[in-house]
Design a protein around this motif. Structure first.
Motif, PDB file in Angstrom:
ATOM      1  N   PRO A 109      28.262  46.223   8.059  1.00 20.33           N
ATOM      2  CA  PRO A 109      29.247  45.903   9.087  1.00 20.33           C
ATOM      3  C   PRO A 109      29.341  46.895  10.242  1.00 20.33           C
ATOM      4  O   PRO A 109      29.510  46.477  11.390  1.00 20.33           O
ATOM      5  CB  PRO A 109      30.561  45.833   8.309  1.00 20.33           C
ATOM      6  N   ALA A 110      29.222  48.195   9.968  1.00 18.23           N
ATOM      7  CA  ALA A 110      29.369  49.163  11.057  1.00 18.23           C
ATOM      8  C   ALA A 110      28.227  49.002  12.069  1.00 18.23           C
ATOM      9  O   ALA A 110      28.413  49.140  13.278  1.00 18.23           O
ATOM     10  CB  ALA A 110      29.384  50.581  10.497  1.00 18.23           C
ATOM     11  N   ARG A 111      27.060  48.684  11.563  1.00 11.36           N
ATOM     12  CA  ARG A 111      25.894  48.476  12.425  1.00 11.36           C
ATOM     13  C   ARG A 111      26.096  47.243  13.299  1.00 11.36           C
ATOM     14  O   ARG A 111      25.806  47.249  14.492  1.00 11.36           O
ATOM     15  CB  ARG A 111      24.700  48.262  11.509  1.00 11.36           C
ATOM     16  N   LEU A 143      28.975  46.023  14.163  1.00  9.97           N
ATOM     17  CA  LEU A 143      30.048  46.300  15.109  1.00  9.97           C
ATOM     18  C   LEU A 143      29.466  46.952  16.371  1.00  9.97           C
ATOM     19  O   LEU A 143      29.785  46.558  17.495  1.00  9.97           O
ATOM     20  CB  LEU A 143      31.071  47.224  14.446  1.00  9.97           C
ATOM     21  N   THR A 144      28.598  47.945  16.175  1.00  8.11           N
ATOM     22  CA  THR A 144      27.959  48.599  17.309  1.00  8.11           C
ATOM     23  C   THR A 144      27.118  47.594  18.091  1.00  8.11           C
ATOM     24  O   THR A 144      27.176  47.537  19.317  1.00  8.11           O
ATOM     25  CB  THR A 144      27.064  49.751  16.825  1.00  8.11           C
ATOM     26  N   PHE A 188      32.564  52.895  17.256  1.00  8.61           N
ATOM     27  CA  PHE A 188      32.065  51.714  16.538  1.00  8.61           C
ATOM     28  C   PHE A 188      31.532  52.051  15.152  1.00  8.61           C
ATOM     29  O   PHE A 188      31.047  51.198  14.445  1.00  8.61           O
ATOM     30  CB  PHE A 188      30.987  51.005  17.369  1.00  8.61           C
ATOM     31  N   LEU A 210      28.178  42.090  23.824  1.00 10.33           N
ATOM     32  CA  LEU A 210      29.294  41.990  24.761  1.00 10.33           C
ATOM     33  C   LEU A 210      28.841  42.273  26.206  1.00 10.33           C
ATOM     34  O   LEU A 210      29.130  41.479  27.104  1.00 10.33           O
ATOM     35  CB  LEU A 210      30.421  42.921  24.319  1.00 10.33           C
ATOM     36  N   PRO A 211      28.087  43.373  26.458  1.00 17.36           N
ATOM     37  CA  PRO A 211      27.559  43.565  27.805  1.00 17.36           C
ATOM     38  C   PRO A 211      26.683  42.401  28.265  1.00 17.36           C
ATOM     39  O   PRO A 211      26.714  42.023  29.434  1.00 17.36           O
ATOM     40  CB  PRO A 211      26.751  44.858  27.685  1.00 17.36           C
ATOM     41  N   TRP A 241      32.114  53.397  11.212  1.00 18.33           N
ATOM     42  CA  TRP A 241      33.201  53.393  10.223  1.00 18.33           C
ATOM     43  C   TRP A 241      33.696  54.833  10.134  1.00 18.33           C
ATOM     44  O   TRP A 241      32.920  55.721   9.776  1.00 18.33           O
ATOM     45  CB  TRP A 241      32.645  52.970   8.879  1.00 18.33           C
ATOM     46  N   TRP A 277      29.339  45.303  20.254  1.00 14.42           N
ATOM     47  CA  TRP A 277      29.984  45.917  21.419  1.00 14.42           C
ATOM     48  C   TRP A 277      28.969  46.423  22.427  1.00 14.42           C
ATOM     49  O   TRP A 277      29.204  46.385  23.635  1.00 14.42           O
ATOM     50  CB  TRP A 277      30.876  47.080  20.983  1.00 14.42           C
ATOM     51  N   VAL A 278      27.852  46.933  21.957  1.00 11.24           N
ATOM     52  CA  VAL A 278      26.939  47.622  22.864  1.00 11.24           C
ATOM     53  C   VAL A 278      25.856  46.689  23.395  1.00 11.24           C
ATOM     54  O   VAL A 278      25.350  46.891  24.482  1.00 11.24           O
ATOM     55  CB  VAL A 278      26.330  48.841  22.141  1.00 11.24           C
ATOM     56  N   LEU A 325      36.017  37.952  21.574  1.00 13.74           N
ATOM     57  CA  LEU A 325      35.954  38.376  22.974  1.00 13.74           C
ATOM     58  C   LEU A 325      34.716  37.808  23.641  1.00 13.74           C
ATOM     59  O   LEU A 325      34.768  37.239  24.737  1.00 13.74           O
ATOM     60  CB  LEU A 325      35.831  39.897  23.045  1.00 13.74           C
ATOM     61  N   PHE A 340      28.872  39.941  29.721  1.00 18.57           N
ATOM     62  CA  PHE A 340      29.302  40.317  31.086  1.00 18.57           C
ATOM     63  C   PHE A 340      28.214  39.934  32.088  1.00 18.57           C
ATOM     64  O   PHE A 340      28.486  39.388  33.147  1.00 18.57           O
ATOM     65  CB  PHE A 340      29.540  41.824  31.213  1.00 18.57           C
ATOM     66  N   LEU A 353      37.047  40.122  15.647  1.00 18.47           N
ATOM     67  CA  LEU A 353      37.702  40.427  16.927  1.00 18.47           C
ATOM     68  C   LEU A 353      36.704  40.499  18.080  1.00 18.47           C
ATOM     69  O   LEU A 353      36.846  39.774  19.058  1.00 18.47           O
ATOM     70  CB  LEU A 353      38.522  41.716  16.812  1.00 18.47           C
ATOM     71  N   PRO A 354      35.670  41.360  18.006  1.00 19.87           N
ATOM     72  CA  PRO A 354      34.739  41.385  19.141  1.00 19.87           C
ATOM     73  C   PRO A 354      33.958  40.081  19.316  1.00 19.87           C
ATOM     74  O   PRO A 354      33.639  39.703  20.447  1.00 19.87           O
ATOM     75  CB  PRO A 354      33.801  42.552  18.827  1.00 19.87           C
TER      76      PRO A 354
END
Lengths: 290, 114, 297
Positions: C269-271, C273-274, B111, C281-282, B113, C277-278, C134, C285, C130-131
């Motif tokens: 953005p990278a932060r 993204l994590t 995740f 997203l969970p 870059w 997903w982390v 989801l 679930f 994308l995420p």
């Protein structure tokens, strides 16, 4: 059409502000002014407002920016010496009447109408050059591959001069950057940020600039969640927190050519915004003197 | 067929409306300096189109795994109540395995870059 | 079907106006009611910008596709019992397709001018879009479980006893993350943010920019109507007629989305993204698992 024009007559005038020496406070004072709207891109603007003196060395850059406002366009020089013979000059505190006047002006381009490099008709298909990669299609070459500093993949590197009037960078700072994707792989300072005086280091002004880049206002930032959005370990959180408490920040950044490579665009922009303009200017001037 | 008639009609309407609105206004030929990309007075050396360094490519592989999972999930949602606990256990296992994938990917820096 | 489509097309412009008004409230600019109309009119009278060697076709069509996706998404929402523009047994899947294609359209909008800031905005947006998509599908599947159907009509009907927002408390807040992402707003505005001087719209002017903003506002309306249908019982409610309930709920979700966009700061953005997903997203679930257990009881 007449209905549209009638409605449009009372619209806010979209203004792109070019910030010169001691112009930061001037431009910020216009943010909440009714009747105009400061926009981020010259494409969205009707009037180019030059707030504070701009160096003659930046004349070409200013002319290029001026040309990027869709025609018809107008210019206002607010506490600034005009660099070209167009537009309204304002010496006082209120640029509003001049902006209204400029909103019905129609300045011609200040730059000659030629492509950045000649291309038309050269080569077998008139594309500007020979072979697959040669030449300047539509006046510019295509990007070429270079090794990357993070994963070593050889993809295209994009080199350009960013600034000196990009709204997300400190006013006056022009950087020669090479980007791979949105990561900076090399950086050089082409010109240092303009002098903003003590007013430019005011905590509320600095905090507002930084928060704007994060998409929120100062009221939302009081909840402290804004600090968590910033990356750790680069001191950005500490400096923004100090500004939000109303304290001055007097840290000086590392020289930009060493500090910027390896940062992603969003990080780099926030990192630059997290230093007071005077300290950033000092860091860039030292480098120039050396 | 009649069910998807309306989506097609509104799509056409929207596209025609948008194109018409953009064509109505003044059409002026732009000069070269007007067309240069906005860089705050600066200039690029090359065109912006490039083999762009997409820094999140490992994440897209993980994304495909979940996207496939989504396909199984649509029919699953319809028969879930009928099938009962079995369905819950099966999808729980599936999601559990994929979640391990997320954890593994996180450890591997998927995740970030790249 | 035709009645519902006409009703939607008539209701959309006022709702877009309302969205633009919400955006002005609290900015201290005044002219909350007329401001958006006047500014829009002024933009329509400005010329479009030509860029160096653009992808003309995609540049022309991107705002239209965005608007089309908003309309198609909106068309699966039932306005009253038996009145729905697109009565598909798989309405939620069609909505999901609209979400996914939004990512493509925003990318094309950033790609087509052949300019650096829009291009960066376009690629960044894909990473986050994308995420976020989801995430939304997991919570929408949660809304479909008690209905035993993917039809939005059935999803609304299944809420006669109790609204999903009570049965599935995590659903609506998580779905709101998607709303922020597909309407390019606040913490999820990686396409058009201030750190890219307007990102994918940085090179747009005149009618093209006005239309992009129009389409973005209609996507907010479509998202809000969908959220109202999936979690707030859509047209269900006492005393007032169904469409009025749907309208009120849509306006409420719109206001909440605009407010959320102003309150949360945008991370690099990278932060984000994590984080998506982390954490988010969970969480979706967990939300789905809780719904599953609750439905079987």
């Amino acid at each position: 059409m007449t209905l549209l024009s009638a409605l449009a007559r009372r619209a806010e005038i979209p203004v792109f502000a070019v910030i010169g020496t001691r112009g930061l406070g001037l431009a910020e004072s216009l943010r909440r002014r009714p009747g105009l709207r400061l926009v981020d891109s010259p494409r969205h603007a009707r009037v180019l407002l030059v707030a504070g003196a701009v160096d003659g060395a930046q004349k070409q850059a200013l002319e290029r920016l001026h040309a990027q406002l869709p025609a018809p366009r107008g210019t206002v020089w607010w506490q600034a010496e005009p660099l070209f013979a167009r537009g309204e000059v304002v010496t006082g505190d209120d640029p509003m009447p001049a902006i209204r006047a400029a909103a019905s002006a129609d300045d011609p381009d200040q730059r000659p109408d030629v492509p950045p490099h000649p291309w038309q008709g050269i080569g077998p298909h008139g594309h500007g050059g020979r072979g697959m990669m040669g030449g300047n299609p539509y006046g510019r070459p295509m990007a070429m591959t270079a090794d990357d500093i993070r994963d070593g993949l050889a993809l295209d590197a994009y080199s350009a001069r960013f600034g000196p009037f990009l709204p997300m960078l400190p006013p006056g700072l022009a950087l020669d950057l090479t980007l791979q994707g949105d990561v900076i792989v090399s950086a050089d300072v082409a010109s240092a940020p303009f002098e903003q005086g003590p007013q430019g280091d005011a905590p509320d002004l600095c905090a507002a600039r930084m928060l704007r880049l994060m998409g929120i206002g100062p009221i939302a930032a009081r909840a402290r969640g804004a600090l968590l959005a910033l990356p750790q370990g680069s001191g950005m959180r500490r400096r923004l927190a100090a500004w939000l408490r109303g304290e001055q920040v007097s840290e000086t950044p590392d020289p930009l050519p060493a500090a910027l490579p390896g940062l992603e665009w969003a990080e780099a922009v926030l990192w630059l915004a997290s230093f007071p303009p005077s300290r950033l200017r000092a860091a860039c001037m030292e480098r120039h003197a050396a | 067929m009649t069910q998807i008639a309306m989506p097609i009609v509104v799509t056409l309407l929207a596209v025609v409306f948008a194109v018409a609105m953009q064509r109505i206004g003044p059409q002026t030929g732009a000069t070269w300096p007007q067309r240069a990309p906005f860089l705050g007075g600066g200039q690029p050396e090359t065109h912006a189109w490039q083999r762009f360094h997409v820094r999140y490519y490992p994440m897209t592989l993980l994304f495909i795994a979940f996207e496939m999972e989504m396909m199984f999930m649509y029919p699953w949602a319809v028969v879930y109540v009928e099938t009962g606990l079995t369905a819950l256990a099966e999808m729980g296992m599936f999601l559990g395995i994929l979640s391990v994938g997320i954890l593994y990917g996180w450890r591997e820096g998927v995740f970030r870059w790249q | 079907m035709i009645v519902a489509t006409l009703a939607l097309l008539l209701a959309l412009p006022p709702l877009i106006w309302a969205a633009a008004m919400f955006d002005r409230i609290g900015t201290g600019r005044g002219a909350i009611v007329m401001g958006p109309i006047r500014n829009g009119a002024a933009l329509m009278l400005r010329p479009n910008t030509e860029t160096e060697a653009p992808d003309r076709l995609n540049r022309l069509l991107a705002p239209g596709w965005y608007l089309a996706l908003a309309l198609v998404g909106l068309s699966v929402v039932p306005l009253a019992p038996g009145i729905v523009a697109t009565d598909l047994s798989t309405g939620l899947v069609l909505w999901g397709a609209c979400e996914a294609l939004t990512v493509v359209v925003v990318f094309l909008h950033g790609w087509s001018p052949n300019a650096p800031l829009p291009l960066i905005g376009a690629y960044r947006y894909v990473a986050i879009g994308l995420p976020a998509m989801l995430l939304s599908m997991f919570v929408l599947i949660g809304a479909a479980l008690p209905a035993e159907s993917l039809s939005v009509v059935e999803v609304v009907e299944a809420q006669r006893g109790l609204w999903n927002v009570v049965r599935q408390p995590l659903g609506l807040p998580l779905f709101m993350a998607l709303g922020l992402a597909i309407t390019l707003r606040g913490p999820f505005d990686y396409a058009d943010g201030a750190e890219l001087a307007g990102g994918t719209s940085a090179e747009e002017s005149g009618p093209a920019l006005a239309l992009w903003q129009f389409a973005r506002a209609s996507m907010l309306v479509a998202f809000s109507a969908m959220a109202a249908a999936a979690f707030l019982g859509g047209h269900l409610g006492p005393v007032l007629p169904g469409p009025v309930w749907l309208l009120l709920k849509t306006l409420a979700v719109m206001a909440a989305t605009v407010a959320a966009g102003r309150f949360f700061a945008r991370m690099p953005p990278a932060r984000m993204l994590t984080f998506l997903w982390v954490v988010l997203l969970p969480l979706s679930f967990v939300s789905l698992a809780l719904v599953g257990v609750e439905v079987l009881e």
